[in-house]
Design a protein around this motif. Sequence first.
Motif, PDB file in Angstrom:
ATOM      1  N   ALA A  35      -8.114   2.980 -14.654  1.00  0.00           N
ATOM      2  CA  ALA A  35      -7.727   2.016 -13.620  1.00  0.00           C
ATOM      3  C   ALA A  35      -6.318   2.292 -13.120  1.00  0.00           C
ATOM      4  N   ILE A  36      -5.419   2.637 -14.031  1.00  0.00           N
ATOM      5  CA  ILE A  36      -4.044   2.941 -13.621  1.00  0.00           C
ATOM      6  C   ILE A  36      -4.015   4.195 -12.754  1.00  0.00           C
ATOM      7  N   LEU A  37      -4.731   5.226 -13.179  1.00  0.00           N
ATOM      8  CA  LEU A  37      -4.762   6.462 -12.400  1.00  0.00           C
ATOM      9  C   LEU A  37      -5.290   6.200 -11.003  1.00  0.00           C
ATOM     10  N   ASP A  38      -6.302   5.377 -10.919  1.00  0.00           N
ATOM     11  CA  ASP A  38      -6.916   5.077  -9.632  1.00  0.00           C
ATOM     12  C   ASP A  38      -5.949   4.329  -8.723  1.00  0.00           C
ATOM     13  N   SER A  39      -5.324   3.323  -9.301  1.00  0.00           N
ATOM     14  CA  SER A  39      -4.364   2.555  -8.510  1.00  0.00           C
ATOM     15  C   SER A  39      -3.190   3.429  -8.091  1.00  0.00           C
ATOM     16  N   ALA A  40      -2.753   4.288  -8.992  1.00  0.00           N
ATOM     17  CA  ALA A  40      -1.618   5.162  -8.681  1.00  0.00           C
ATOM     18  C   ALA A  40      -1.977   6.115  -7.543  1.00  0.00           C
ATOM     19  N   ARG A  41      -3.188   6.603  -7.563  1.00  0.00           N
ATOM     20  CA  ARG A  41      -3.592   7.526  -6.517  1.00  0.00           C
ATOM     21  C   ARG A  41      -3.555   6.846  -5.154  1.00  0.00           C
ATOM     22  N   ARG A  42      -4.072   5.631  -5.110  1.00  0.00           N
ATOM     23  CA  ARG A  42      -4.033   4.899  -3.844  1.00  0.00           C
ATOM     24  C   ARG A  42      -2.593   4.643  -3.409  1.00  0.00           C
ATOM     25  N   ALA A  43      -1.773   4.226  -4.347  1.00  0.00           N
ATOM     26  CA  ALA A  43      -0.390   3.886  -3.997  1.00  0.00           C
ATOM     27  C   ALA A  43       0.380   5.129  -3.546  1.00  0.00           C
ATOM     28  N   PHE A  44       0.248   6.225  -4.291  1.00  0.00           N
ATOM     29  CA  PHE A  44       0.964   7.443  -3.919  1.00  0.00           C
ATOM     30  C   PHE A  44       0.473   7.971  -2.575  1.00  0.00           C
ATOM     31  N   ALA A  45      -0.805   7.864  -2.320  1.00  0.00           N
ATOM     32  CA  ALA A  45      -1.336   8.354  -1.047  1.00  0.00           C
ATOM     33  C   ALA A  45      -0.807   7.522   0.110  1.00  0.00           C
ATOM     34  N   ARG A  46      -0.596   6.263  -0.122  1.00  0.00           N
ATOM     35  CA  ARG A  46      -0.151   5.398   0.957  1.00  0.00           C
ATOM     36  C   ARG A  46       1.345   5.510   1.214  1.00  0.00           C
ATOM     37  N   ALA A  47       2.115   5.615   0.137  1.00  0.00           N
ATOM     38  CA  ALA A  47       3.563   5.481   0.297  1.00  0.00           C
ATOM     39  C   ALA A  47       4.362   6.633  -0.286  1.00  0.00           C
ATOM     40  N   GLY A  48       3.708   7.607  -0.888  1.00  0.00           N
ATOM     41  CA  GLY A  48       4.451   8.710  -1.471  1.00  0.00           C
ATOM     42  C   GLY A  48       5.052   8.360  -2.817  1.00  0.00           C
ATOM     43  N   TYR A  49       5.654   9.363  -3.442  1.00  0.00           N
ATOM     44  CA  TYR A  49       6.189   9.167  -4.780  1.00  0.00           C
ATOM     45  C   TYR A  49       7.277   8.104  -4.812  1.00  0.00           C
ATOM     46  N   ASP A  50       8.216   8.212  -3.904  1.00  0.00           N
ATOM     47  CA  ASP A  50       9.325   7.254  -3.908  1.00  0.00           C
ATOM     48  C   ASP A  50       8.892   5.876  -3.426  1.00  0.00           C
ATOM     49  N   GLY A  51       7.979   5.873  -2.471  1.00  0.00           N
ATOM     50  CA  GLY A  51       7.610   4.598  -1.865  1.00  0.00           C
ATOM     51  C   GLY A  51       6.715   3.733  -2.731  1.00  0.00           C
ATOM     52  N   ALA A  52       6.029   4.326  -3.673  1.00  0.00           N
ATOM     53  CA  ALA A  52       5.142   3.560  -4.543  1.00  0.00           C
ATOM     54  C   ALA A  52       5.893   3.160  -5.808  1.00  0.00           C
ATOM     55  N   GLY A  53       5.894   1.888  -6.106  1.00  0.00           N
ATOM     56  CA  GLY A  53       6.596   1.407  -7.282  1.00  0.00           C
ATOM     57  C   GLY A  53       5.678   1.268  -8.480  1.00  0.00           C
ATOM     58  N   VAL A  54       6.262   1.370  -9.629  1.00  0.00           N
ATOM     59  CA  VAL A  54       5.474   1.243 -10.851  1.00  0.00           C
ATOM     60  C   VAL A  54       4.852  -0.149 -10.944  1.00  0.00           C
ATOM     61  N   ARG A  55       5.601  -1.156 -10.527  1.00  0.00           N
ATOM     62  CA  ARG A  55       5.063  -2.517 -10.569  1.00  0.00           C
ATOM     63  C   ARG A  55       3.852  -2.644  -9.653  1.00  0.00           C
ATOM     64  N   GLU A  56       3.935  -2.023  -8.484  1.00  0.00           N
ATOM     65  CA  GLU A  56       2.815  -2.087  -7.547  1.00  0.00           C
ATOM     66  C   GLU A  56       1.589  -1.372  -8.121  1.00  0.00           C
ATOM     67  N   ILE A  57       1.807  -0.213  -8.700  1.00  0.00           N
ATOM     68  CA  ILE A  57       0.701   0.530  -9.300  1.00  0.00           C
ATOM     69  C   ILE A  57       0.062  -0.288 -10.414  1.00  0.00           C
ATOM     70  N   ALA A  58       0.906  -0.851 -11.266  1.00  0.00           N
ATOM     71  CA  ALA A  58       0.404  -1.641 -12.386  1.00  0.00           C
ATOM     72  C   ALA A  58      -0.392  -2.838 -11.885  1.00  0.00           C
TER      73      ALA A  58
END
Lengths: 208, 208
Positions: A22-45
């Motif tokens: 679930a974390i990997l999946d959420s991270a993939r969506r977040a990174f794809a949308r906002a990039g490494y810097d733009g995606a926060g750990v709290r948002e991914i979690a």
Amino acid sequence: MKTPTAVLVAARRRDATATRVAILDSARRAFARAGYDGAGVREIASGAGVTAMLVNRYFGSKEQLFTEVVEQTMTSNSLIAGGIMDAPNPGRALAEALVKMTRADIAPLDGFLITFHSASSPSAAKIGRDMIAAHHLKTVAKSLDGKLADERAGLLLAVISGFQVMRQMIALPALANASEEKLVQLLAVVFDGLIQPPAKETGRKKSS
Amino acid sequence: MKTPTAVLVAARRRDATATRVAILDSARRAFARAGYDGAGVREIASGAGVTAMLVNRYFGSKEQLFTEVVEQTMTSNSLIAGGIMDAPNPGRALAEALVKMTRADIAPLDGFLITFHSASSPSAAKIGRDMIAAHHLKTVAKSLDGKLADERAGLLLAVISGFQVMRQMIALPALANASEEKLVQLLAVVFDGLIQPPAKETGRKKSS
DNA sequence: CACGTGAGTCTACGGGCGTAGACATCGATC
DNA sequence: GATCGATGTCTACGCCCGTAGACTCACGTG
């Protein structure tokens, strides 16, 4: 070192592997949308239904999480990964697949786009570059006959990237709203020109 | 303490227009390197020899500064801006100019790259998209004869973008270290295929 | 039923961000 | 030579970031 004989696959509530996925999946969506810097750990979690600390507990750090996401995305969910270059008409097949995967109503989860969105961070850019060079470039170059296989493979990837960037990332209207069949036809010509061995139209002093 | 060193350090006396230019210049470098989110106002200000607040004093906000930077870069320093499409052999000319401007030892200050680096911010992405559609796409499409001019122009820009992204932003070795003349030849073929009016029947068969 | 262990959470820290408002200083003008 | 507007700086605020350490709690096992 203990072996707790975890053969049973019960326990759905507190399931470590399911949480990881679930974390990997959420991270993939977040990174794809906002990039490494733009995606926060709290948002991914939050997207995975856990707290931020658990992400670091599972993956060590944000950077390691990013590495796993990119690696998984590049290997399992790539335009090139499937043997598309071995199709009877690879240029056309590539064009069709590319146009199809860049539709506006499809969330852009591709590894290339994740890498480009994250190019601001040097470390993230390096991860993406190494992954592209290792997986995609080699795959494409091996399927090309004739000279300059590496350069042609690089250009092929460049065309694919540019199309993704302009159509999905920037959403250039001329590409985002165009007829799919016409885009496929134009793209197929471009791809064929790179797949077929290069013609020597201008005299070079390279021994053949 | 006012010491006579004032004469020595007087790099720029109180000159509003010169300061404006210095800030724009520093901002362009910073945005090109790190994108909209990655570049900080303090960093931009420091590069221009002023403090962060002066940047906002001159440009209102970071977003307005970004808009001015992108606009200036896209109009004055673009591959397309000069009438390169009117050259006798536009495909070759375009290829030569593109390869030349993406050399490794040249700082990538192009407007496309600034836009791509900044695509994580929706507002910055919109600024870049509008600027590309307004300036570049129109220019290219007008110089193309035949049908599907908009689509072909979009693809031309996509190829240019993809090449820039892969060669400069990602620094894919196959493109970053390749022979320039060979890249020019391969690129010229691709460009010519898009510049020339499309044939009715597409999809030539690969003979291997 | 107690218990140990691993899954998951809470609090907090140090730091960077954009920017608002008060303050300082230079340079031309009367 | 005092004045005053333009030019530039200082301090501070509120927010979000990644992550470290201590904590709570459910669950399989004896």
